[in-house]
Design a protein around this motif. Structure first.
Motif, PDB file in Angstrom:
ATOM      1  N   GLN A  49       0.832  -1.208   0.000  1.00 33.17           N
ATOM      2  CA  GLN A  49       0.000   0.000   0.000  1.00 33.17           C
ATOM      3  C   GLN A  49       0.870   1.263   0.000  1.00 33.17           C
ATOM      4  O   GLN A  49       0.549   2.228  -0.698  1.00 33.17           O
ATOM      5  CB  GLN A  49      -0.933   0.002   1.199  1.00 33.17           C
ATOM      6  N   ASP A  50       1.950   1.255   0.748  1.00 29.83           N
ATOM      7  CA  ASP A  50       2.847   2.421   0.764  1.00 29.83           C
ATOM      8  C   ASP A  50       3.366   2.724  -0.638  1.00 29.83           C
ATOM      9  O   ASP A  50       3.386   3.878  -1.067  1.00 29.83           O
ATOM     10  CB  ASP A  50       4.023   2.196   1.715  1.00 29.83           C
ATOM     11  N   ARG A  51       3.785   1.685  -1.363  1.00 30.57           N
ATOM     12  CA  ARG A  51       4.298   1.884  -2.729  1.00 30.57           C
ATOM     13  C   ARG A  51       3.197   2.341  -3.684  1.00 30.57           C
ATOM     14  O   ARG A  51       3.409   3.226  -4.515  1.00 30.57           O
ATOM     15  CB  ARG A  51       4.925   0.590  -3.254  1.00 30.57           C
ATOM     16  N   ILE A  52       2.022   1.741  -3.575  1.00 28.05           N
ATOM     17  CA  ILE A  52       0.907   2.126  -4.445  1.00 28.05           C
ATOM     18  C   ILE A  52       0.523   3.579  -4.180  1.00 28.05           C
ATOM     19  O   ILE A  52       0.352   4.375  -5.115  1.00 28.05           O
ATOM     20  CB  ILE A  52      -0.306   1.185  -4.242  1.00 28.05           C
ATOM     21  N   GLN A  53       0.419   3.947  -2.925  1.00 28.98           N
ATOM     22  CA  GLN A  53       0.010   5.313  -2.616  1.00 28.98           C
ATOM     23  C   GLN A  53       1.096   6.331  -2.938  1.00 28.98           C
ATOM     24  O   GLN A  53       0.777   7.483  -3.249  1.00 28.98           O
ATOM     25  CB  GLN A  53      -0.475   5.405  -1.174  1.00 28.98           C
ATOM     26  N   ALA A  54       2.349   5.935  -2.936  1.00 28.01           N
ATOM     27  CA  ALA A  54       3.420   6.847  -3.374  1.00 28.01           C
ATOM     28  C   ALA A  54       3.223   7.179  -4.854  1.00 28.01           C
ATOM     29  O   ALA A  54       3.360   8.342  -5.267  1.00 28.01           O
ATOM     30  CB  ALA A  54       4.791   6.226  -3.120  1.00 28.01           C
ATOM     31  N   TYR A  55       2.887   6.154  -5.664  1.00 30.86           N
ATOM     32  CA  TYR A  55       2.596   6.412  -7.074  1.00 30.86           C
ATOM     33  C   TYR A  55       1.370   7.311  -7.217  1.00 30.86           C
ATOM     34  O   TYR A  55       1.368   8.265  -7.996  1.00 30.86           O
ATOM     35  CB  TYR A  55       2.376   5.107  -7.846  1.00 30.86           C
ATOM     36  N   GLU A  56       0.329   7.004  -6.450  1.00 30.57           N
ATOM     37  CA  GLU A  56      -0.888   7.816  -6.518  1.00 30.57           C
ATOM     38  C   GLU A  56      -0.599   9.270  -6.136  1.00 30.57           C
ATOM     39  O   GLU A  56      -1.142  10.192  -6.754  1.00 30.57           O
ATOM     40  CB  GLU A  56      -1.959   7.239  -5.598  1.00 30.57           C
ATOM     41  N   ASP A  57       0.250   9.468  -5.142  1.00 25.22           N
ATOM     42  CA  ASP A  57       0.608  10.830  -4.739  1.00 25.22           C
ATOM     43  C   ASP A  57       1.312  11.575  -5.873  1.00 25.22           C
ATOM     44  O   ASP A  57       1.067  12.762  -6.088  1.00 25.22           O
ATOM     45  CB  ASP A  57       1.481  10.818  -3.481  1.00 25.22           C
ATOM     46  N   GLU A  58       2.165  10.873  -6.609  1.00 28.69           N
ATOM     47  CA  GLU A  58       2.827  11.489  -7.773  1.00 28.69           C
ATOM     48  C   GLU A  58       1.788  11.892  -8.819  1.00 28.69           C
ATOM     49  O   GLU A  58       1.862  12.976  -9.397  1.00 28.69           O
ATOM     50  CB  GLU A  58       3.821  10.515  -8.407  1.00 28.69           C
ATOM     51  N   LEU A  59       0.835  11.022  -9.060  1.00 26.76           N
ATOM     52  CA  LEU A  59      -0.210  11.304 -10.036  1.00 26.76           C
ATOM     53  C   LEU A  59      -1.086  12.465  -9.564  1.00 26.76           C
ATOM     54  O   LEU A  59      -1.371  13.394 -10.327  1.00 26.76           O
ATOM     55  CB  LEU A  59      -1.065  10.052 -10.265  1.00 26.76           C
ATOM     56  N   LEU A  60      -1.493  12.435  -8.302  1.00 31.22           N
ATOM     57  CA  LEU A  60      -2.341  13.494  -7.755  1.00 31.22           C
ATOM     58  C   LEU A  60      -1.625  14.841  -7.708  1.00 31.22           C
ATOM     59  O   LEU A  60      -2.274  15.891  -7.731  1.00 31.22           O
ATOM     60  CB  LEU A  60      -2.833  13.110  -6.355  1.00 31.22           C
ATOM     61  N   ALA A  61      -0.307  14.824  -7.655  1.00 35.79           N
ATOM     62  CA  ALA A  61       0.461  16.073  -7.604  1.00 35.79           C
ATOM     63  C   ALA A  61       0.271  16.903  -8.872  1.00 35.79           C
ATOM     64  O   ALA A  61       0.590  18.095  -8.879  1.00 35.79           O
ATOM     65  CB  ALA A  61       1.946  15.770  -7.380  1.00 35.79           C
ATOM     66  N   ARG A  62      -0.274  16.301  -9.912  1.00 37.68           N
ATOM     67  CA  ARG A  62      -0.562  17.041 -11.138  1.00 37.68           C
ATOM     68  C   ARG A  62      -1.728  18.002 -10.951  1.00 37.68           C
ATOM     69  O   ARG A  62      -1.938  18.894 -11.772  1.00 37.68           O
ATOM     70  CB  ARG A  62      -0.855  16.072 -12.285  1.00 37.68           C
ATOM     71  N   LEU A  63      -2.499  17.805  -9.878  1.00 34.22           N
ATOM     72  CA  LEU A  63      -3.648  18.669  -9.586  1.00 34.22           C
ATOM     73  C   LEU A  63      -3.254  19.709  -8.537  1.00 34.22           C
ATOM     74  O   LEU A  63      -2.453  19.416  -7.651  1.00 34.22           O
ATOM     75  CB  LEU A  63      -4.806  17.835  -9.021  1.00 34.22           C
ATOM     76  N   PRO A  64      -3.846  20.898  -8.611  1.00 35.11           N
ATOM     77  CA  PRO A  64      -3.636  21.856  -7.519  1.00 35.11           C
ATOM     78  C   PRO A  64      -4.112  21.240  -6.197  1.00 35.11           C
ATOM     79  O   PRO A  64      -5.036  20.424  -6.175  1.00 35.11           O
ATOM     80  CB  PRO A  64      -4.509  23.053  -7.901  1.00 35.11           C
ATOM     81  N   GLU A  65      -3.494  21.648  -5.094  1.00 28.67           N
ATOM     82  CA  GLU A  65      -3.767  21.023  -3.798  1.00 28.67           C
ATOM     83  C   GLU A  65      -5.253  20.983  -3.450  1.00 28.67           C
ATOM     84  O   GLU A  65      -5.766  19.968  -2.992  1.00 28.67           O
ATOM     85  CB  GLU A  65      -2.990  21.737  -2.691  1.00 28.67           C
TER      86      GLU A  65
END
Length: 138
Positions: free
Chosen positions: A107-123
């Motif tokens: 889950q930590d690895r999956i959510q790290a990827y998701e965080d990278e993807l979500l970083a494309r959006l404004p906070e």
């Protein structure tokens, strides 16, 4: 001719889901888990001990179709399946310490990827997207 206002939700989210699943596949492989194995470990880690039938309902799977997944997880020492003292035909499921560690590392690895993807959006959009996704998933 009527004007199309937006694509259907399934069309919009389908591409996102394919992208997420493609990114998760090597992470799951690295941790020796199938997608269903990860789903089962997540359900057991997030809640109390369950019967196989209750687990199947909780994850939206047919109880006969998850038997192979449960067998593999048990063989790998990630879950236990013990007879219910009240009804020996029923198996009680529990995640092991190793299963919990593997699920959380995955889950930590999956959510790290998701965080990278979500970083494309404004906070603010990120927070709103996550709230909306949670609300619609419930």
């Amino acid at each position: 001719m009527a004007e199309r206002k937006r694509p259907d939700l399934a069309a919009m989210l389908g591409g996102l889901m394919r992208r997420l699943m493609a990114a998760e596949a090597p992470i799951l492989d690295e941790h020796g888990l199938s997608m269903w194995g990860y789903v089962v470990l997540s359900a057991l880690d997030d809640g109390p001990v369950r019967t196989q039938a209750a687990l199947a309902r909780a994850i939206g799977a047919d109880k006969t179709r998850i038997i192979g997944t449960l067998d593999k997880l048990q063989d790998d020492g990630l879950i236990s399946r013990d007879p219910d003292p009240a009804d020996r035909r029923v198996r009680l499921l529990a995640i092991t310490d190793e299963g919990r560690a593997r699920r959380r590392a995955t889950q930590d690895r999956i959510q790290a990827y998701e965080d990278e993807l979500l970083a494309r959006l404004p906070e603010g959009d990120r927070a709103a997207f996550l709230r909306a996704a949670r609300a619609l998933a419930e």
